[in-house]
Design a protein around this motif. Structure first.
Motif, short mmCIF file in Angstrom:
data_model
loop_
_atom_site.label_atom_id
_atom_site.label_comp_id
_atom_site.label_asym_id
_atom_site.label_seq_id
_atom_site.Cartn_x
_atom_site.Cartn_y
_atom_site.Cartn_z
N VAL A 241 0.84 -1.20 0.00
CA VAL A 241 0.00 0.00 0.00
C VAL A 241 0.87 1.25 0.00
CG1 VAL A 241 -1.77 1.30 1.26
CG2 VAL A 241 -1.84 -1.21 1.23
N ASN A 242 0.48 2.20 -0.80
CA ASN A 242 1.17 3.49 -0.86
C ASN A 242 1.22 4.10 0.54
OD1 ASN A 242 0.68 6.52 -0.90
ND2 ASN A 242 1.53 6.17 -2.93
N GLU A 243 2.40 4.61 0.90
CA GLU A 243 2.62 5.09 2.27
C GLU A 243 1.68 6.23 2.62
OE1 GLU A 243 6.20 6.90 4.94
OE2 GLU A 243 6.76 5.82 3.11
N THR A 244 1.56 7.19 1.71
CA THR A 244 0.68 8.34 1.94
C THR A 244 -0.77 7.88 2.10
OG1 THR A 244 2.14 9.71 0.60
CG2 THR A 244 -0.07 10.56 1.02
N LEU A 245 -1.17 6.99 1.19
CA LEU A 245 -2.54 6.48 1.25
C LEU A 245 -2.79 5.77 2.58
CD1 LEU A 245 -5.24 6.13 -0.20
CD2 LEU A 245 -4.35 4.03 -1.23
N ASP A 246 -1.79 4.99 2.98
CA ASP A 246 -1.91 4.26 4.24
C ASP A 246 -2.08 5.23 5.41
OD1 ASP A 246 -1.87 1.71 5.61
OD2 ASP A 246 -0.01 2.46 6.51
N LEU A 247 -1.27 6.30 5.41
CA LEU A 247 -1.37 7.30 6.47
C LEU A 247 -2.75 7.97 6.46
CD1 LEU A 247 2.12 9.09 6.36
CD2 LEU A 247 1.17 7.77 8.26
N LEU A 248 -3.22 8.25 5.23
CA LEU A 248 -4.53 8.90 5.10
C LEU A 248 -5.66 8.01 5.63
CD1 LEU A 248 -4.24 10.63 1.60
CD2 LEU A 248 -4.42 11.76 3.83
N ILE A 249 -5.54 6.72 5.33
CA ILE A 249 -6.57 5.78 5.82
C ILE A 249 -6.57 5.76 7.34
CG2 ILE A 249 -7.25 3.35 5.91
CD1 ILE A 249 -5.99 3.08 3.04
N LYS A 250 -5.37 5.70 7.93
CA LYS A 250 -5.26 5.68 9.39
C LYS A 250 -5.77 6.99 9.99
CE LYS A 250 -1.50 2.44 9.93
NZ LYS A 250 -0.04 2.31 9.85
N LEU A 251 -5.41 8.09 9.32
CA LEU A 251 -5.83 9.41 9.79
C LEU A 251 -7.35 9.51 9.79
CD1 LEU A 251 -4.88 12.18 10.72
CD2 LEU A 251 -4.75 12.89 8.33
#
Ligand SMILES: [Zn+2]
Length: 246
Positions: free
Chosen positions: A1-11
């Motif tokens: 998973v794309n790192e930014t996307l992963d962070l956004l999902i968690k956020l």
């Protein structure tokens, strides 16, 4: 998973909880307000019954005063009885005393009725006082419970906000701004799943080619309808992922 996307999902997951807790805290005063209704009603009932009791008591005392006045007047008249020599005046005199005594008896009956009414009224006042006490206790209990909930929610929020700033540190400014912009404009949901080719945010169908792209979770893709950021839920992601894999 794309790192930014992963962070956004968690956020987004964190923000959804934060928003929920904030709403809970914000709604507490109106919740307390609505819970106060039975208490306020019990208070009003007691007030009404108290004033009813006082009215009855006042009327009774007025009648008692009238009885005393009548008795005094009758006593005074009686002391003069032997001094009256004229027959006609004597008859009128006795008639006056008799009239007074009859009025007194009537007043005494009224006092008795009043006492009965007062007793019944006092019973109702007592019941209303008990009901008010019960409501008061219930309200205090509920308030205490809600206060505790607020404290817990506030503590939870503090912790979550710390977690949040740790997450946002990993995002570049533009992405964060984009996320915040969608979050603010789309009722607190900026990042949503695609399920069965449907955007979880606006429930519109997503074109098959786009669904394939989204399923890769490799880049930021927006819903063509609502602009929310889309992703495909991967079984083991969210909880275990530390955001470094791709
Ligand atoms: Zn959408």
């Amino acid at each position: 998973v794309n790192e930014t996307l992963d962070l956004l999902i968690k956020l987004q997951k964190l923000d959804s909880i934060i928003i929920k807790h904030s709403k809970t805290i914000k709604n507490i005063p109106s919740k307390i307000n609505s819970m106060e209704t039975p208490f306020k009603e019990a208070e009003a009932t007691l007030e009404r019954l108290n004033s009813n009791f006082e009215n009855l008591d006042k009327k009774k005392r007025e009648k008692e005063n009238s009885v005393n006045e009548n008795n005094d007047r009758a006593e005074k008249l009686k002391t003069r009885t032997n001094d009256i020599k004229d027959n006609k005046a004597y008859t009128a005199h006795l008639k006056e005393i008799d009239g007074l005594e009859r009025s007194t008896r009537k007043l005494e009956d009224d006092v008795l009725y009043s006492m009965e009414a007062i007793e019944a009224s006092a019973g109702r006042v007592k019941e209303a006082e008990d009901a008010l006490k019960t409501e008061e206790g219930r309200l205090e209990g509920l308030k205490k419970k809600l206060d505790l909930e607020v404290d817990e929610a506030k503590d939870g929020l503090r912790n979550m906000k710390e977690d949040r700033s740790a997450l946002t540190k990993g995002l570049d400014e533009d992405t964060f701004k984009l996320y915040m912009d969608i979050l603010a404009n789309k009722g607190g949901s900026a990042v949503v799943k695609v399920e069965d080719s449907v955007c979880d945010g606006c429930n519109e169908n997503i074109m098959p080619q786009l669904v394939v792209e989204i399923a890769k979770n490799e880049k930021i893709i927006h819903c063509p309808q609502c602009r929310r950021i889309l992703y495909q839920e991967v079984e083991e992601t969210s909880e275990v992922s530390d955001g470094t894999q791709d």
